[in-house]
Write a protein that holds these residues in place. Structure first.
Motif, mmCIF file in Angstrom:
data_model
loop_
_atom_site.group_PDB
_atom_site.id
_atom_site.type_symbol
_atom_site.label_atom_id
_atom_site.label_comp_id
_atom_site.label_asym_id
_atom_site.label_seq_id
_atom_site.Cartn_x
_atom_site.Cartn_y
_atom_site.Cartn_z
ATOM 1 N N HIS A 58 0.841 -1.197 0.000
ATOM 2 C CA HIS A 58 0.000 0.000 0.000
ATOM 3 C C HIS A 58 0.879 1.251 0.000
ATOM 4 O O HIS A 58 2.110 1.155 0.022
ATOM 5 N N HIS A 59 0.254 2.403 -0.046
ATOM 6 C CA HIS A 59 0.996 3.665 -0.168
ATOM 7 C C HIS A 59 1.995 3.875 0.964
ATOM 8 O O HIS A 59 3.068 4.431 0.750
ATOM 9 N N GLY A 60 1.662 3.442 2.158
ATOM 10 C CA GLY A 60 2.589 3.569 3.277
ATOM 11 C C GLY A 60 3.867 2.771 3.042
ATOM 12 O O GLY A 60 4.974 3.254 3.302
ATOM 13 N N HIS A 61 3.713 1.542 2.532
ATOM 14 C CA HIS A 61 4.888 0.740 2.194
ATOM 15 C C HIS A 61 5.728 1.448 1.132
ATOM 16 O O HIS A 61 6.958 1.527 1.245
ATOM 17 N N VAL A 62 5.059 1.932 0.095
ATOM 18 C CA VAL A 62 5.773 2.573 -1.010
ATOM 19 C C VAL A 62 6.544 3.794 -0.510
ATOM 20 O O VAL A 62 7.709 3.989 -0.873
ATOM 21 N N ARG A 63 5.935 4.595 0.337
ATOM 22 C CA ARG A 63 6.622 5.789 0.855
ATOM 23 C C ARG A 63 7.857 5.422 1.667
ATOM 24 O O ARG A 63 8.899 6.071 1.556
ATOM 25 N N GLU B 218 10.495 4.263 -0.797
ATOM 26 C CA GLU B 218 11.057 5.427 -1.500
ATOM 27 C C GLU B 218 12.114 6.119 -0.646
ATOM 28 O O GLU B 218 13.163 6.531 -1.153
ATOM 29 N N SER C 102 4.409 -1.539 -8.365
ATOM 30 C CA SER C 102 4.295 -0.355 -7.504
ATOM 31 C C SER C 102 5.610 0.390 -7.343
ATOM 32 O O SER C 102 5.612 1.585 -7.050
ATOM 33 N N LEU C 103 6.730 -0.319 -7.521
ATOM 34 C CA LEU C 103 8.040 0.292 -7.303
ATOM 35 C C LEU C 103 8.843 0.452 -8.587
ATOM 36 O O LEU C 103 10.041 0.742 -8.545
ATOM 37 N N HIS D 293 9.098 2.752 -10.581
ATOM 38 C CA HIS D 293 9.695 4.092 -10.753
ATOM 39 C C HIS D 293 11.008 4.266 -9.991
ATOM 40 O O HIS D 293 11.644 5.309 -10.105
#
Length: 68
Positions: free
Chosen positions: A14-19, A22, A58-59, A61
């Motif tokens: 989810h977005h929290g993991h992605v942040r 990053e 999701s990753l 990028h």
């Protein structure tokens, strides 16, 4: 070359993991994101192969991140 390992069930990612990933990717030369099973959690809605595909998508990028 500094490498970081980011393990987790990522079920789903989810977005929290992605942040978080990053942030790690901005700090380390290479980041390996390892999807693993967790027998203490509820049954997985996604298979390990599905989770790895979702993580990679999701990753995408982040050129210094790979999925294991």
């Amino acid at each position: 070359m500094a490498t970081a390992l980011v393990p987790g069930s990522f079920n789903p990612i989810h977005h929290g993991h992605v942040r978080i990933i990053e942030t790690v990717a901005a700090t380390f030369d290479r980041v390996v994101v390892a999807a693993v099973g967790n027998p203490n959690k509820a049954p997985d809605p996604f298979s390990l192969e599905q989770r790895r595909a979702l993580i990679a998508e999701s990753l995408a990028h982040l050129p210094n991140v790979e999925t294991a």
